[in-house]
Design a protein around this motif. Structure first.
Motif, short mmCIF file in Angstrom:
data_model
loop_
_atom_site.label_atom_id
_atom_site.label_comp_id
_atom_site.label_asym_id
_atom_site.label_seq_id
_atom_site.Cartn_x
_atom_site.Cartn_y
_atom_site.Cartn_z
N GLU A 1 0.83 -1.21 0.00
CA GLU A 1 0.00 0.00 0.00
C GLU A 1 0.87 1.26 0.00
O GLU A 1 0.58 2.23 -0.73
CB GLU A 1 -0.92 0.01 1.22
CG GLU A 1 -2.07 -0.95 1.14
CD GLU A 1 -2.89 -1.00 2.43
OE1 GLU A 1 -2.68 -0.14 3.31
OE2 GLU A 1 -3.73 -1.89 2.54
N MET A 2 1.93 1.26 0.82
CA MET A 2 2.81 2.42 0.89
C MET A 2 3.51 2.64 -0.46
O MET A 2 3.63 3.78 -0.94
CB MET A 2 3.87 2.23 1.98
CG MET A 2 3.33 2.34 3.39
SD MET A 2 2.75 3.97 3.78
CE MET A 2 4.30 4.79 4.01
N LYS A 3 3.95 1.56 -1.10
CA LYS A 3 4.62 1.68 -2.39
C LYS A 3 3.65 2.25 -3.44
O LYS A 3 4.02 3.10 -4.25
CB LYS A 3 5.15 0.32 -2.84
CG LYS A 3 5.98 0.39 -4.09
CD LYS A 3 6.61 -0.94 -4.41
CE LYS A 3 7.57 -0.72 -5.52
NZ LYS A 3 7.34 -1.44 -6.70
N GLU A 4 2.40 1.77 -3.36
CA GLU A 4 1.38 2.26 -4.30
C GLU A 4 1.13 3.75 -4.08
O GLU A 4 1.04 4.53 -5.05
CB GLU A 4 0.09 1.46 -4.09
CG GLU A 4 -0.96 1.71 -5.16
CD GLU A 4 -2.18 0.83 -4.93
OE1 GLU A 4 -3.28 1.35 -5.18
OE2 GLU A 4 -2.03 -0.32 -4.51
N HIS B 1 3.23 5.93 -2.75
CA HIS B 1 4.41 6.67 -3.19
C HIS B 1 4.46 6.77 -4.71
O HIS B 1 4.81 7.83 -5.27
CB HIS B 1 5.68 6.02 -2.67
CG HIS B 1 5.86 6.19 -1.19
ND1 HIS B 1 6.66 5.36 -0.45
CD2 HIS B 1 5.36 7.10 -0.31
CE1 HIS B 1 6.63 5.75 0.81
NE2 HIS B 1 5.83 6.80 0.91
N ASP B 2 4.09 5.69 -5.40
CA ASP B 2 4.05 5.73 -6.87
C ASP B 2 3.01 6.72 -7.35
O ASP B 2 3.24 7.45 -8.34
CB ASP B 2 3.76 4.33 -7.43
CG ASP B 2 4.94 3.39 -7.31
OD1 ASP B 2 6.06 3.88 -7.05
OD2 ASP B 2 4.75 2.15 -7.44
N ASP B 3 1.84 6.77 -6.68
CA ASP B 3 0.80 7.75 -7.05
C ASP B 3 1.32 9.18 -6.89
O ASP B 3 1.09 10.05 -7.75
CB ASP B 3 -0.46 7.56 -6.19
CG ASP B 3 -1.25 6.32 -6.57
OD1 ASP B 3 -0.99 5.76 -7.67
OD2 ASP B 3 -2.11 5.88 -5.77
N ILE B 4 2.01 9.43 -5.80
CA ILE B 4 2.55 10.78 -5.56
C ILE B 4 3.60 11.12 -6.62
O ILE B 4 3.62 12.23 -7.15
CB ILE B 4 3.14 10.87 -4.13
CG1 ILE B 4 2.01 10.80 -3.10
CG2 ILE B 4 3.94 12.14 -3.94
CD1 ILE B 4 2.47 10.68 -1.67
N ARG B 5 4.46 10.16 -6.95
CA ARG B 5 5.47 10.41 -7.99
C ARG B 5 4.82 10.72 -9.34
O ARG B 5 5.27 11.60 -10.07
CB ARG B 5 6.38 9.18 -8.11
CG ARG B 5 7.39 9.07 -7.00
CD ARG B 5 8.40 7.96 -7.29
NE ARG B 5 9.20 7.73 -6.08
CZ ARG B 5 9.07 6.70 -5.26
NH1 ARG B 5 8.20 5.75 -5.54
NH2 ARG B 5 9.81 6.60 -4.19
N ASN B 6 3.74 9.93 -9.66
CA ASN B 6 3.04 10.18 -10.92
C ASN B 6 2.39 11.56 -10.91
O ASN B 6 2.39 12.26 -11.92
CB ASN B 6 1.97 9.11 -11.16
CG ASN B 6 2.57 7.80 -11.60
OD1 ASN B 6 3.68 7.77 -12.11
ND2 ASN B 6 1.84 6.72 -11.40
N LYS B 7 1.81 11.95 -9.78
CA LYS B 7 1.12 13.23 -9.66
C LYS B 7 2.08 14.40 -9.91
O LYS B 7 1.73 15.37 -10.57
CB LYS B 7 0.50 13.34 -8.27
CG LYS B 7 -0.27 14.60 -8.04
CD LYS B 7 -0.89 14.57 -6.66
CE LYS B 7 -1.63 15.86 -6.35
NZ LYS B 7 -2.20 15.86 -5.02
N GLY C 1 5.05 14.14 -11.45
CA GLY C 1 5.89 13.87 -12.60
C GLY C 1 7.27 13.35 -12.26
O GLY C 1 8.21 13.60 -13.00
N LEU C 2 7.39 12.67 -11.21
CA LEU C 2 8.68 12.13 -10.80
C LEU C 2 8.82 10.65 -11.13
O LEU C 2 9.83 10.04 -10.80
CB LEU C 2 8.89 12.32 -9.29
CG LEU C 2 8.86 13.75 -8.79
CD1 LEU C 2 8.90 13.77 -7.28
CD2 LEU C 2 10.03 14.52 -9.36
N SER C 3 7.83 10.07 -11.82
CA SER C 3 7.85 8.62 -12.04
C SER C 3 8.72 8.22 -13.20
O SER C 3 9.18 7.09 -13.26
CB SER C 3 6.43 8.11 -12.26
OG SER C 3 5.90 8.68 -13.43
N GLY C 4 9.01 9.11 -14.13
CA GLY C 4 9.82 8.76 -15.29
C GLY C 4 11.29 8.68 -14.93
O GLY C 4 11.66 8.55 -13.77
N PRO C 5 12.12 8.83 -15.98
CA PRO C 5 13.56 8.80 -15.69
C PRO C 5 13.94 9.99 -14.82
O PRO C 5 13.32 11.04 -14.88
CB PRO C 5 14.21 8.88 -17.06
CG PRO C 5 13.16 9.37 -17.98
CD PRO C 5 11.84 9.01 -17.40
#
Length: 166
Positions: free
Chosen positions: A142-145, A147-153, A155-159
């Motif tokens: 759940e925490m990883k999910e 954190h991934d949502d926050i990164r996507n929000k 724009g930190l999820s890409g390279p």
């Protein structure tokens, strides 16, 4: 039959206790009953009746078993006229062995039951540990999910944008 054997064993125990507790009785007490019967001789616990010689002798306390020269074990009577010394010894040996075996079986069963209880407790603890581990893995997922949502929000999820400076 069992009550006779029990009576004989009980008589032997109490008789031996009485013989050992008595001070050394004069030898004339038993020898005076030489012409009488077995029952008359064995009224005194310090006496031994020999069936072959039909004599009443003082029980040799210093040697636990009467010597063969005094009277053969199969012919010696002590305590009861109908039971010879040899049968008495065999009966007491069998009872002793049964008691020892029963004690060892009880000891074995108690130890086995104790181990069974600890195995049960160990299994319970293992289930609790597995349950805790499963919950912890769910929380991590759940925490990883999140954190991934926050990164996507943001724009930190890409390279990594700073990788080009390195």
């Amino acid at each position: 039959m069992n009550s006779r054997i029990f009576l004989a064993a009980l008589l032997l125990v109490f008789g031996l206790a009485t013989v050992f507790a008595q001070s050394s009785a004069p030898a004339q007490v038993c020898e005076t009953k030489n012409g009488t019967s077995c029952e008359e001789c064995l009224k005194n616990v310090s006496c031994l009746w020999c069936l072959t010689t039909k004599s009443c002798v003082t029980y040799p306390v210093k040697t636990i078993l009467p010597p063969h020269s005094l009277c053969p074990l199969s012919e010696a009577r002590w305590g009861l006229c109908w039971m010879n010394f040899q049968i008495l010894i065999i009966t007491l040996s069998v009872f002793g062995a049964i008691i020892i075996i029963a004690f060892l079986l009880c000891l074995f069963c108690c130890c086995k039951c104790e181990n069974f209880g600890s195995k049960r407790t160990e299994a319970k603890m293992q289930r609790r540990t597995d349950k805790t581990r499963t919950k912890q893995e769910e929380r991590r997922a759940e925490m990883k999910e999140r954190h991934d949502d926050i990164r996507n929000k943001y724009g930190l999820s890409g390279p990594n944008p700073y990788s080009k400076f390195a």
